[in-house]
Design a protein around this motif. Sequence first.
Motif, PDB file in Angstrom:
ATOM      1  N   ILE B  26     -13.603 -70.803 -49.682  1.00 12.65           N
ATOM      2  CA  ILE B  26     -12.811 -69.969 -49.200  1.00 12.65           C
ATOM      3  C   ILE B  26     -12.216 -70.355 -47.773  1.00 12.65           C
ATOM      4  CG2 ILE B  26     -13.688 -67.777 -50.525  1.00 12.65           C
ATOM      5  CD1 ILE B  26     -15.325 -67.489 -47.735  1.00 12.65           C
ATOM      6  N   ARG B  27     -10.853 -69.994 -47.414  1.00 11.92           N
ATOM      7  CA  ARG B  27     -10.474 -70.485 -46.031  1.00 11.92           C
ATOM      8  C   ARG B  27     -10.283 -69.012 -45.484  1.00 11.92           C
ATOM      9  NH1 ARG B  27      -7.904 -74.271 -49.326  1.00 11.92           N
ATOM     10  NH2 ARG B  27      -8.037 -76.253 -48.712  1.00 11.92           N
ATOM     11  N   SER B  28     -10.601 -68.931 -44.064  1.00 12.90           N
ATOM     12  CA  SER B  28     -10.634 -67.723 -43.534  1.00 12.90           C
ATOM     13  C   SER B  28      -9.766 -68.238 -42.078  1.00 12.90           C
ATOM     14  CB  SER B  28     -11.926 -67.046 -43.024  1.00 12.90           C
ATOM     15  OG  SER B  28     -12.733 -68.092 -42.454  1.00 12.90           O
ATOM     16  N   PRO B  29      -8.932 -67.021 -41.658  1.00  8.85           N
ATOM     17  CA  PRO B  29      -8.090 -67.349 -40.555  1.00  8.85           C
ATOM     18  C   PRO B  29      -8.763 -67.541 -39.229  1.00  8.85           C
ATOM     19  CG  PRO B  29      -7.985 -65.087 -41.232  1.00  8.85           C
ATOM     20  CD  PRO B  29      -8.813 -65.664 -42.019  1.00  8.85           C
ATOM     21  N   ARG B  30      -8.347 -68.205 -38.357  1.00 10.67           N
ATOM     22  CA  ARG B  30      -9.170 -68.472 -37.087  1.00 10.67           C
ATOM     23  C   ARG B  30      -8.144 -68.357 -35.900  1.00 10.67           C
ATOM     24  NH1 ARG B  30     -13.702 -69.704 -34.618  1.00 10.67           N
ATOM     25  NH2 ARG B  30     -13.516 -70.889 -32.474  1.00 10.67           N
ATOM     26  N   ALA B  31      -7.122 -69.233 -36.022  1.00  6.75           N
ATOM     27  CA  ALA B  31      -6.242 -69.036 -34.664  1.00  6.75           C
ATOM     28  C   ALA B  31      -4.974 -69.273 -35.118  1.00  6.75           C
ATOM     29  CB  ALA B  31      -6.772 -69.871 -33.618  1.00  6.75           C
ATOM     30  N   TYR B  32      -3.925 -68.677 -34.436  1.00  4.90           N
ATOM     31  CA  TYR B  32      -2.337 -69.042 -34.993  1.00  4.90           C
ATOM     32  C   TYR B  32      -1.600 -68.765 -33.404  1.00  4.90           C
ATOM     33  CZ  TYR B  32       2.223 -68.329 -37.091  1.00  4.90           C
ATOM     34  OH  TYR B  32       3.565 -68.429 -37.445  1.00  4.90           O
ATOM     35  N   ARG B  33      -0.923 -70.057 -32.918  1.00  2.94           N
ATOM     36  CA  ARG B  33      -0.086 -69.850 -32.037  1.00  2.94           C
ATOM     37  C   ARG B  33       1.187 -69.536 -32.406  1.00  2.94           C
ATOM     38  NH1 ARG B  33       3.167 -69.608 -28.087  1.00  2.94           N
ATOM     39  NH2 ARG B  33       2.728 -70.484 -26.317  1.00  2.94           N
ATOM     40  N   SER B  34       1.427 -68.362 -32.487  1.00  2.00           N
ATOM     41  CA  SER B  34       3.106 -68.194 -32.870  1.00  2.00           C
ATOM     42  C   SER B  34       4.142 -67.959 -32.125  1.00  2.00           C
ATOM     43  CB  SER B  34       2.943 -67.172 -33.824  1.00  2.00           C
ATOM     44  OG  SER B  34       2.557 -65.605 -33.102  1.00  2.00           O
ATOM     45  N   ALA B  35       5.214 -68.138 -32.460  1.00  2.00           N
ATOM     46  CA  ALA B  35       6.248 -68.340 -31.098  1.00  2.00           C
ATOM     47  C   ALA B  35       6.757 -66.965 -30.833  1.00  2.00           C
ATOM     48  CB  ALA B  35       7.462 -69.005 -31.825  1.00  2.00           C
ATOM     49  N   SER B  36       7.211 -66.629 -29.737  1.00  2.00           N
ATOM     50  CA  SER B  36       8.109 -65.504 -28.960  1.00  2.00           C
ATOM     51  C   SER B  36       9.458 -65.501 -29.372  1.00  2.00           C
ATOM     52  CB  SER B  36       7.557 -65.002 -27.656  1.00  2.00           C
ATOM     53  OG  SER B  36       7.908 -66.097 -26.812  1.00  2.00           O
ATOM     54  N   PRO B  37      10.224 -64.572 -29.383  1.00  2.00           N
ATOM     55  CA  PRO B  37      11.636 -64.621 -29.419  1.00  2.00           C
ATOM     56  C   PRO B  37      12.047 -65.640 -28.417  1.00  2.00           C
ATOM     57  CG  PRO B  37      11.043 -62.535 -29.722  1.00  2.00           C
ATOM     58  CD  PRO B  37       9.802 -63.147 -29.453  1.00  2.00           C
ATOM     59  N   SER B  38      11.914 -65.574 -27.340  1.00  2.00           N
ATOM     60  CA  SER B  38      12.346 -66.644 -26.569  1.00  2.00           C
ATOM     61  C   SER B  38      12.237 -67.973 -26.692  1.00  2.00           C
ATOM     62  CB  SER B  38      11.769 -66.281 -25.069  1.00  2.00           C
ATOM     63  OG  SER B  38      10.627 -66.468 -24.869  1.00  2.00           O
ATOM     64  N   GLU B  39      11.146 -68.461 -27.684  1.00  2.00           N
ATOM     65  CA  GLU B  39      10.814 -69.558 -27.690  1.00  2.00           C
ATOM     66  C   GLU B  39      11.727 -70.408 -29.031  1.00  2.00           C
ATOM     67  OE1 GLU B  39       6.365 -69.468 -26.022  1.00  2.00           O
ATOM     68  OE2 GLU B  39       6.696 -68.923 -28.133  1.00  2.00           O
ATOM     69  N   VAL B  40      12.276 -69.477 -29.691  1.00  2.00           N
ATOM     70  CA  VAL B  40      13.091 -69.965 -30.700  1.00  2.00           C
ATOM     71  C   VAL B  40      14.505 -69.530 -30.776  1.00  2.00           C
ATOM     72  CG1 VAL B  40      11.177 -70.090 -32.503  1.00  2.00           C
ATOM     73  CG2 VAL B  40      12.842 -68.115 -32.192  1.00  2.00           C
ATOM     74  N   LYS B  41      15.263 -70.029 -31.534  1.00  2.00           N
ATOM     75  CA  LYS B  41      16.870 -69.486 -31.482  1.00  2.00           C
ATOM     76  C   LYS B  41      16.905 -68.235 -32.652  1.00  2.00           C
ATOM     77  CE  LYS B  41      18.643 -74.326 -31.249  1.00  2.00           C
ATOM     78  NZ  LYS B  41      19.203 -75.529 -31.983  1.00  2.00           N
ATOM     79  N   ALA B  42      16.501 -67.236 -31.807  1.00  2.00           N
ATOM     80  CA  ALA B  42      16.498 -65.861 -32.388  1.00  2.00           C
ATOM     81  C   ALA B  42      17.627 -65.195 -32.413  1.00  2.00           C
ATOM     82  CB  ALA B  42      15.432 -65.160 -31.622  1.00  2.00           C
ATOM     83  N   SER B  43      18.094 -64.619 -33.613  1.00  2.00           N
ATOM     84  CA  SER B  43      19.174 -63.484 -33.733  1.00  2.00           C
ATOM     85  C   SER B  43      18.793 -62.518 -34.269  1.00  2.00           C
ATOM     86  CB  SER B  43      20.356 -64.626 -34.611  1.00  2.00           C
ATOM     87  OG  SER B  43      20.274 -64.368 -35.911  1.00  2.00           O
ATOM     88  N   ALA B  44      19.732 -61.435 -34.257  1.00  2.00           N
ATOM     89  CA  ALA B  44      19.554 -60.175 -34.740  1.00  2.00           C
ATOM     90  C   ALA B  44      19.588 -60.233 -36.373  1.00  2.00           C
ATOM     91  CB  ALA B  44      20.483 -59.044 -34.309  1.00  2.00           C
ATOM     92  N   ALA B  45      20.172 -61.199 -36.989  1.00  2.00           N
ATOM     93  CA  ALA B  45      20.276 -61.144 -38.412  1.00  2.00           C
ATOM     94  C   ALA B  45      19.039 -61.855 -38.825  1.00  2.00           C
ATOM     95  CB  ALA B  45      21.465 -62.128 -38.568  1.00  2.00           C
ATOM     96  N   ASP B  46      18.135 -62.408 -38.138  1.00  2.00           N
ATOM     97  CA  ASP B  46      16.827 -63.130 -38.753  1.00  2.00           C
ATOM     98  C   ASP B  46      16.280 -62.070 -39.793  1.00  2.00           C
ATOM     99  OD1 ASP B  46      17.393 -65.403 -37.448  1.00  2.00           O
ATOM    100  OD2 ASP B  46      16.281 -64.806 -35.704  1.00  2.00           O
ATOM    101  N   GLU B  47      15.838 -62.695 -40.853  1.00  2.87           N
ATOM    102  CA  GLU B  47      15.195 -61.656 -41.676  1.00  2.87           C
ATOM    103  C   GLU B  47      13.597 -61.836 -41.456  1.00  2.87           C
ATOM    104  OE1 GLU B  47      14.861 -62.190 -46.662  1.00  2.87           O
ATOM    105  OE2 GLU B  47      15.824 -63.661 -45.474  1.00  2.87           O
ATOM    106  N   LEU B  48      13.305 -60.507 -41.679  1.00  2.25           N
ATOM    107  CA  LEU B  48      11.686 -59.919 -41.634  1.00  2.25           C
ATOM    108  C   LEU B  48      11.153 -60.483 -42.840  1.00  2.25           C
ATOM    109  CD1 LEU B  48       9.685 -58.699 -39.875  1.00  2.25           C
ATOM    110  CD2 LEU B  48      10.027 -56.722 -41.375  1.00  2.25           C
ATOM    111  N   VAL B  49      10.052 -61.563 -42.685  1.00  2.38           N
ATOM    112  CA  VAL B  49       9.417 -62.042 -43.950  1.00  2.38           C
ATOM    113  C   VAL B  49       7.784 -61.914 -43.839  1.00  2.38           C
ATOM    114  CG1 VAL B  49      11.145 -63.897 -44.344  1.00  2.38           C
ATOM    115  CG2 VAL B  49       9.303 -64.252 -42.646  1.00  2.38           C
ATOM    116  N   GLN B  50       7.349 -61.916 -45.020  1.00  2.00           N
ATOM    117  CA  GLN B  50       5.807 -61.729 -44.967  1.00  2.00           C
ATOM    118  C   GLN B  50       5.186 -62.695 -45.973  1.00  2.00           C
ATOM    119  OE1 GLN B  50       4.370 -57.966 -46.970  1.00  2.00           O
ATOM    120  NE2 GLN B  50       2.727 -57.726 -45.387  1.00  2.00           N
ATOM    121  N   GLY B  51       4.020 -63.218 -45.555  1.00  2.00           N
ATOM    122  CA  GLY B  51       3.236 -63.948 -46.500  1.00  2.00           C
ATOM    123  C   GLY B  51       1.930 -63.308 -46.696  1.00  2.00           C
TER     124      GLY B  51
END
Lengths: 144, 116
Positions: B26-51
């Motif tokens: 099995i694999r279990s989650p440990r750490a995830y350094r995700s980006a904030s909106p200011s760190e990417v080219k974010a736009s209001a049209a960006d789709e909300l996704v889920q995995g």
Amino acid sequence: MSALLALALALCGPARAQEKEAYEAKPGLIPAGGILLFYDSVGPLSFETLAPSQVPPGSRPLGELRARSCQYGLSIPLALSLRSLSLSGAGGNGGYRKALERLKRERPEAAGLFDVKVDLRLTSVLGIFRRLCTEVSGRGFARG
Amino acid sequence: MDGGMKTLVFPLAAAALLTGCLYADIRSPRAYRSASPSEVKASAADELVQGVACNHFVLYLVAWGKGGYAEATRKALEGRPEAVLYDVKTDIKVKAYLLGLYARTCTSVTGKAGRL
């Protein structure tokens, strides 16, 4: 008034003591139970990774990169019973440093990772052999 | 039950009684350094996704799955190889049935798919 203040301080004290720190180090060491004969293991603790905006300008993207390092454990039961003791031992280097050194050997052009995910992979066979791997994945970049 | 089957079943049953687990991967989650909106080219049209990525446990004996961040984020960005997740929320979801004879733990990653 002073009695009320003292009561308020007394009530606030334990609550403040129960507050968690903003950062808590939680090592990912392989567990070893029973009678421990030896333990010589390295596990992940913390890894300050880059945000996309911190990638040096002009860097070349390398796509998704993966790295892994593992700790191993053995546990030999002493009797045929659910609650029997076991002789156990563990070792190996499953730390971030080892995983990233391995990545550097495989992809020498890689200067770093961003958008980093870290998972712990546990493999266990009959509870006798165990392996705990630190799996680091992220987007790599090379200096322009 | 023939002799061959007995010779196979007995060691497995004994091992299960001894250890409580025949096999796990099995694999279990440990750490995830995700980006904030200011760190990417974010736009209001960006789709909300889920995995969602899950580990499965059966009869306290067998466990398998890729329930870590790597698989959950891969599923969230399936079909969007150039996208990057930002404004990420992660949850863990546990389901157990029949006294835990079957259980499932899932890591859910929800975020917006932006561009670098």
